[in-house]
Design an enzyme around this catalytic site. Structure first.
Site, PDB file in Angstrom:
ATOM      1  N   LYS A 289     -46.134 -22.604  12.830  1.00 50.38           N
ATOM      2  CA  LYS A 289     -46.279 -24.026  13.069  1.00 50.38           C
ATOM      3  C   LYS A 289     -46.930 -24.238  14.433  1.00 50.38           C
ATOM      4  O   LYS A 289     -46.546 -23.614  15.416  1.00 50.38           O
ATOM      5  CB  LYS A 289     -44.910 -24.700  13.020  1.00 50.38           C
ATOM      6  CG  LYS A 289     -44.938 -26.193  12.770  1.00 50.38           C
ATOM      7  CD  LYS A 289     -43.536 -26.712  12.517  1.00 50.38           C
ATOM      8  CE  LYS A 289     -43.562 -28.200  12.184  1.00 50.38           C
ATOM      9  NZ  LYS A 289     -42.212 -28.738  11.947  1.00 50.38           N
ATOM     10  N   GLU A 375     -29.294 -33.876   1.872  1.00 52.62           N
ATOM     11  CA  GLU A 375     -28.499 -35.072   2.108  1.00 52.62           C
ATOM     12  C   GLU A 375     -27.320 -35.196   1.139  1.00 52.62           C
ATOM     13  O   GLU A 375     -26.248 -35.678   1.510  1.00 52.62           O
ATOM     14  CB  GLU A 375     -29.388 -36.316   2.011  1.00 52.62           C
ATOM     15  CG  GLU A 375     -30.359 -36.487   3.167  1.00 52.62           C
ATOM     16  CD  GLU A 375     -31.644 -35.685   3.001  1.00 52.62           C
ATOM     17  OE1 GLU A 375     -32.473 -35.696   3.923  1.00 52.62           O
ATOM     18  OE2 GLU A 375     -31.810 -35.037   1.937  1.00 52.62           O
ATOM     19  N   ARG A 403     -31.109 -40.564  -0.817  1.00 47.31           N
ATOM     20  CA  ARG A 403     -31.060 -39.339  -1.614  1.00 47.31           C
ATOM     21  C   ARG A 403     -29.629 -38.907  -1.917  1.00 47.31           C
ATOM     22  O   ARG A 403     -29.400 -38.135  -2.828  1.00 47.31           O
ATOM     23  CB  ARG A 403     -31.784 -38.214  -0.870  1.00 47.31           C
ATOM     24  CG  ARG A 403     -33.171 -38.577  -0.414  1.00 47.31           C
ATOM     25  CD  ARG A 403     -33.895 -37.384   0.190  1.00 47.31           C
ATOM     26  NE  ARG A 403     -35.029 -37.056  -0.644  1.00 47.31           N
ATOM     27  CZ  ARG A 403     -35.628 -35.878  -0.664  1.00 47.31           C
ATOM     28  NH1 ARG A 403     -35.182 -34.896   0.088  1.00 47.31           N
ATOM     29  NH2 ARG A 403     -36.644 -35.660  -1.444  1.00 47.31           N
TER      30      ARG A 403
END
Length: 642
Positions: A289, A375, A403
């Site tokens: 990243k 979640e 969610r």
């Protein structure tokens, strides 16, 4: 404005079909130019930088090998799609990212045929790719045609259960599709749990140059020069406690890990898969990243979200803060409560920095849990903690809490478990647009029996609501607060619990009552001052609670005023609807009272500055004043001045 990079190869690319003119070596050079263009663009717009830099080579390779938009590339989460947008006919608009009328910061179907599926929340790509795959098998009609489906999913996103549900289904159906696991060892925050450890073990034993395959089916897909290396790696992988066999048990042929920044490896494997694969394939790529930009590589979050910045130094151009952010106020208040109560613990779903729980974790590392992008698990886990006698605070953005709604209902509310939901990013959020707006939580929580729902009018009230939630031990509760800075009010030394269901009157008047719920209070105050300045006596009230309502205060406002305006940063069906229901049941609407509910409109509002978004929603001070004047049959402020 910083000098634009020189991009001679990229200047010859308008659409992915133009990549056919380049040799493999030129494609590698093209990737360097795409990286430079991405850095340059985001330096001017701000946005998600690190994720895109990590997939530049993969993006170029995918578009060089596959036939988009007939072949569908689905990016998961979508943070990493900027290089993809540059290559798919949108380079001329790339410097409008996340701006009003500009390109979305995520993939968006309405924006381009090259964005086959919108993705601004995580872990959806494999399900969507399987849907495209089966649409192809069923001869579905799609304007661009239906070819291969490729899901690019990060190691953080694949921690969510939905990804495995999709892989299990895909393996059962056995149709040709491709999943690329983009493993950069971190999502927004360092990924946690067994899955991340597993991915780390997969490639820790050997160099990237050896393609590791877990079965003959995967090895047979490789081009001949690489096949021997895969066979040598096979026994190593099979001898590990876990390995490619995990994916193979789900019905996927596993290839990898391979170096996601090595164009030769990427092109060889992708071409082999496209030519020879007959069933579902998972390609495990290792990426970095922030790759290729030192300030991003060296940052703790690897350049995840950036304000505008100086390309040379990486220094971000952030406006000076005049007041603390609501997120930081919440974190400090929770730390203060936890310092006096060892039963308080905190849960985040891969957003410790975004929710402020990184600060809580520094102080109480054993009482803070990052469960990854999960979640649903976060909510039920909190339910278990509450049932076990702890006092869990589950900090989740409003848009992400959606969610876990089934778990909120079944695993928390029905059992009356005292889970405390700290709902960040309530209301409209600006550049992230509709996908991240906190629009629906008031409505979907306030309809649950015995669920306490609060909203902070300012940062001081937020401190008191943290204390209130900590004190509620017989039912679930939630308090919501917006993104950004507070109002700059005086802060209490410590939070004091608020009487449940008790609002407050801030200004007394006789003609118009503004009943605010949440962070529109600053605009409500401006509207109050404007109305008072023109002789319209106005009451300003802070509801504090959408459930339970302050019945006495609301009925008093209805009795003593000609107009009642309710104001909330939420969709229809929330606070205002509960107020209207109360007024109807109590007969308060039968004596001439004029009620004007101000809620977010029945539409998804595109990205813009928060102020501009609230102008679209007609919820800023001028619109509040306008509602009052119309209810009083006054055409406008000019009529008052006449």
């Amino acid at each position: 404005m910083a000098q634009r990079p020189e991009t001679p190869l990229l200047d010859r690319v308008s659409f992915p079909s133009d990549l056919a003119q380049f040799s493999d070596r030129e494609l590698s050079t093209l990737a360097d130019e795409v990286r430079a263009e991405t850095i340059s663009a985001v330096s001017e717009t701000g946005g998600h930088l690190g994720a895109g830099l990590g997939v530049v080579e993969l993006t170029v390779a995918l578009h060089a090998v596959f036939d988009t938009p007939r072949d569908k590339i689905i990016w998961d989460v979508g943070h990493q799609c900027y290089p993809h947008k540059i290559l798919t006919g949108r380079r001329d608009r790339i410097r409008t990212l996340r701006m009003a009328g500009g390109l979305s910061g995520f993939t968006k179907r309405s924006e381009s045929a090259y964005d086959p599926f919108g993705a601004a929340h995580s872990s959806t790509s494999i399900s969507a790719a399987l849907g495209f795959t089966m649409a192809r098998e069923l001869h579905g009609k799609c304007p661009e045609g239906l070819g291969d489906a490729v899901a690019v999913i990060g190691d953080g996103s694949i921690s969510a259960g939905m990804a495995y549900e999709a892989m299990n289904n895909a393996g059962h159906l056995g149709k040709r599709m491709v999943v690329i696991l983009n493993d950069n060892e971190m999502s927004i925050a360092p990924p946690t749990g067994a899955m991340s450890s597993y991915l780390s073990r997969l490639y820790a034993e050997g160099p990237f140059e050896e393609l590791k395959a877990a079965a003959e089916t995967a090895a047979s897909l490789l081009p001949p020069p690489l096949r021997e290396g895969a066979k040598r790696a096979k026994e190593l992988v099979k001898g590990m406690a876990t390995g490619g066999t995990l994916f193979e048990q789900l019905g996927f042929s596993y290839i990898g890990p391979i170096d996601g920044h090595d164009m030769d490896q990427l092109l060889a494997v992708l071409r082999a898969v496209r030519t020879r694969a007959t069933g579902p394939v998972l390609i495990h790529t290792i990426t970095k990243k922030g790759k290729g930009y030192a300030p991003a590589e060296g940052a703790a979050d690897k350049g995840h979200a950036r304000a505008k910045f100086n390309v040379i130094t990486g220094e971000q151009k952030k406006a000076a803060s005049n007041a603390p952010s609501y997120t930081k106020v919440f974190a400090k208040a929770l730390i203060d409560e936890a310092s006096r109560d060892e039963q308080i613990c905190a849960i985040t779903a891969a957003m410790p920095d975004g929710t402020g729980l990184n600060l809580f974790a520094e102080r109480f590392p054993k009482r803070c849990f990052d469960v990854g992008i999960a979640e649903q698990h976060a909510v039920t886990f909190a339910g278990g903690l509450a049932a076990g006698g702890c006092k869990p605070f589950t900090a989740i953005y409003s848009t992400f809490l959606q969610r876990g709604y089934d778990q909120v209902v079944h695993d928390v509310a029905i059992q009356r478990l005292p889970v405390r939901f700290a709902i960040d990013r309530a209301g409209l959020v600006g550049a992230d647009g509709a996908t991240h707006a906190g629009t629906f939580d008031i409505a979907f929580l306030a309809n649950l029996p015995d669920f306490v729902v609060m909203a902070a009018a300012d940062e001081a009230e937020l401190v008191h609501m943290v204390a209130t939630a900590a004190a509620i031990d017989d039912r679930p509760s939630a308090f919501r607060f917006p993104r950004g800075e507070g109002m700059g009010v005086d802060m209490p030394e410590r939070g004091v619990p608020i009487e449940i269901g008790k609002g407050r009157i801030l200004r007394e008047g006789t003609k118009v009552a503004i009943l605010n719920f949440g962070a529109r209070m600053a605009e409500a105050m401006i509207a109050h001052e404007e109305l008072e300045a023109h002789g319209i006596s106005t009451t300003l009230a802070d509801a504090r609670f959408a459930k339970p309502l302050d019945r006495d205060m609301i009925l008093r406002l209805a009795r003593e005023h000609e107009v009642l305006i309710t104001l909330e940063e939420g969709a229809i069906g929330g606070f205002s609807s509960h107020v209207l229901h109360l007024l109807a049941v109590e007969g308060a609407l039968e004596h001439g009272l004029k009620v004007r509910p101000m809620v977010l409109p029945d539409t998804f509002i595109d990205q813009n500055s928060p102020k501009a978004m609230y102008d679209v929603a007609a919820m800023n001070a001028p619109q509040i004043v306008e509602q009052a004047l119309k209810a009083l049959n006054i055409a406008g402020i000019r009529d008052l001045r006449a």
